[in-house]
Design a protein around this motif. Structure first.
Motif, mmCIF file in Angstrom:
data_model
loop_
_atom_site.group_PDB
_atom_site.id
_atom_site.type_symbol
_atom_site.label_atom_id
_atom_site.label_comp_id
_atom_site.label_asym_id
_atom_site.label_seq_id
_atom_site.Cartn_x
_atom_site.Cartn_y
_atom_site.Cartn_z
ATOM 1 N N GLN A 1 13.212 -11.412 77.686
ATOM 2 C CA GLN A 1 11.757 -12.265 77.720
ATOM 3 C C GLN A 1 11.165 -11.776 79.015
ATOM 4 N N VAL A 2 12.031 -11.519 79.996
ATOM 5 C CA VAL A 2 11.253 -11.015 81.368
ATOM 6 C C VAL A 2 10.674 -9.563 81.039
ATOM 7 N N MET A 3 11.215 -8.698 80.447
ATOM 8 C CA MET A 3 10.761 -7.474 80.193
ATOM 9 C C MET A 3 9.261 -7.691 79.427
ATOM 10 N N LEU A 4 9.247 -8.526 78.322
ATOM 11 C CA LEU A 4 8.040 -8.804 77.721
ATOM 12 C C LEU A 4 7.198 -9.480 78.826
ATOM 13 N N PRO B 1 2.402 -8.136 85.690
ATOM 14 C CA PRO B 1 2.894 -7.292 86.603
ATOM 15 C C PRO B 1 3.856 -7.983 87.643
ATOM 16 N N ASP B 2 3.376 -9.108 88.262
ATOM 17 C CA ASP B 2 4.136 -9.899 89.230
ATOM 18 C C ASP B 2 5.446 -10.356 88.908
ATOM 19 N N VAL B 3 5.590 -10.307 87.675
ATOM 20 C CA VAL B 3 7.101 -10.689 87.163
ATOM 21 C C VAL B 3 8.264 -9.507 87.786
ATOM 22 N N LEU B 4 7.695 -8.245 88.124
ATOM 23 C CA LEU B 4 8.571 -7.258 88.574
ATOM 24 C C LEU B 4 9.568 -7.752 89.815
ATOM 25 N N SER C 1 6.648 -0.021 68.421
ATOM 26 C CA SER C 1 7.915 -0.568 67.719
ATOM 27 C C SER C 1 8.764 -1.385 68.353
ATOM 28 N N HIS C 2 9.226 -0.979 69.839
ATOM 29 C CA HIS C 2 10.008 -1.664 70.457
ATOM 30 C C HIS C 2 9.454 -3.078 71.027
ATOM 31 N N VAL C 3 8.301 -3.086 71.225
ATOM 32 C CA VAL C 3 7.465 -4.366 71.739
ATOM 33 C C VAL C 3 7.423 -5.317 70.581
ATOM 34 N N ALA C 4 7.050 -4.755 69.620
ATOM 35 C CA ALA C 4 6.891 -5.600 68.387
ATOM 36 C C ALA C 4 8.183 -5.955 67.759
ATOM 37 N N PHE C 5 9.500 -5.317 68.188
ATOM 38 C CA PHE C 5 10.904 -5.773 67.948
ATOM 39 C C PHE C 5 10.960 -6.838 68.791
#
Length: 258
Positions: free
Chosen positions: A102-105, A111-114, A156-160
């Motif tokens: 979830q945090v990666m998404l 960008p501030d989530v970094l 495909s990774h983001v969709a997954f």
């Protein structure tokens, strides 16, 4: 104080006790895999164990539920996601969402989530996708890092990751990443709790509607309690990725425990 000591002793004594009165449907075998955290090598080893077990149990419908946290901390997050997104596994798989996915998404959107993601494994994940992790510092332009990272991550990774469900139910078992909030019916659980909760779930004596199988809170070995089974054994550090095998009323570990 006395009550807390009793609860701790109760938890410790229950660690090796199999889950009572919970069943999967006849003719099925279910495998549950704990937090992988970038250990593609361990995932491959567990897949081989499952393949051998399936071959020894012909005629059973086999399903593997993965409890989330595929990315961060370990060295091969991108490889883990590639394997799972392509369904390269010896059984049907049900990959669930963890808080790290979830945090990666969230970072791809904001960008501030970094600042948050960087505190628990972003560097390893970014490097696994081929970026130079040395570029990630507090003085960096987070928007530029996000844009560069987005170019490295296959669509495909983001969709997954975006399609990952928060829970799955098979028979008397409720699978999720982190746990559930006591006092709330399972079908009304908040998505945030399913991927983030620790307390009051971990110390709850409540008998939930189903046996909860979860990860998220690492332990030295798998925990078998009267209301939940925790199979997060800190694979990225311990080298032990735990796999739980469920068939009819039997619950046991397919992988070695500490």
């Amino acid at each position: 104080m006395i009550k807390n000591v009793f609860r701790l002793l109760k938890r410790k004594s229950a660690d090796a006790v199999p889950a009572p009165s919970a069943h999967v449907p006849p003719g099925e075998v279910v495998y549950a895999i704990g937090d992988i955290h970038g250990r593609a090598d361990l995932l491959a080893e567990v897949a081989d164990l499952i393949a051998a077990d399936v071959a020894a149990s012909p005629g059973l419908k086999a399903t593997t539920v993965l409890l989330g946290d595929y990315v961060d901390r370990g060295p091969a997050s991108a490889q883990v996601i590639e394997t799972l997104s392509r369904r390269q596994f010896p059984t049907e798989i049900v990959p669930l969402r963890g808080n790290h996915e979830q945090v990666m998404l969230d970072f791809l959107s904001d960008p501030d989530v970094l600042d948050q993601w960087g505190s628990f494994g972003a560097i390893e994940t970014i490097a696994s996708y081929g970026m130079d992790a040395r570029l990630v510092t507090r003085d960096s332009d987070y928007s530029q890092i996000r844009d560069a990272f987005a170019l490295c991550v296959p669509a495909s990774h983001v969709a997954f990751l975006s399609r990952l469900p928060y829970f799955h139910v098979i028979g008397d078992y409720f699978f999720c990443h982190a746990g559930v909030r006591p006092g709330i019916p399972l079908h009304l659980q908040a998505e945030e709790d399913l991927i983030w909760i620790r307390e009051p779930f971990l110390n709850s004596d409540e008998r939930f509607e189903k046996m909860i199988v979860h990860g998220h809170t690492p332990q030295g070995r798998a925990e078998f309690l009267h209301n939940r089974i925790n199979i997060d054994t800190r694979a990225y550090q311990s080298g032990r990725l735990t796999c739980l095998r469920l068939e009819e009323g039997d619950a046991r570990l397919l992988t070695p425990d500490a």
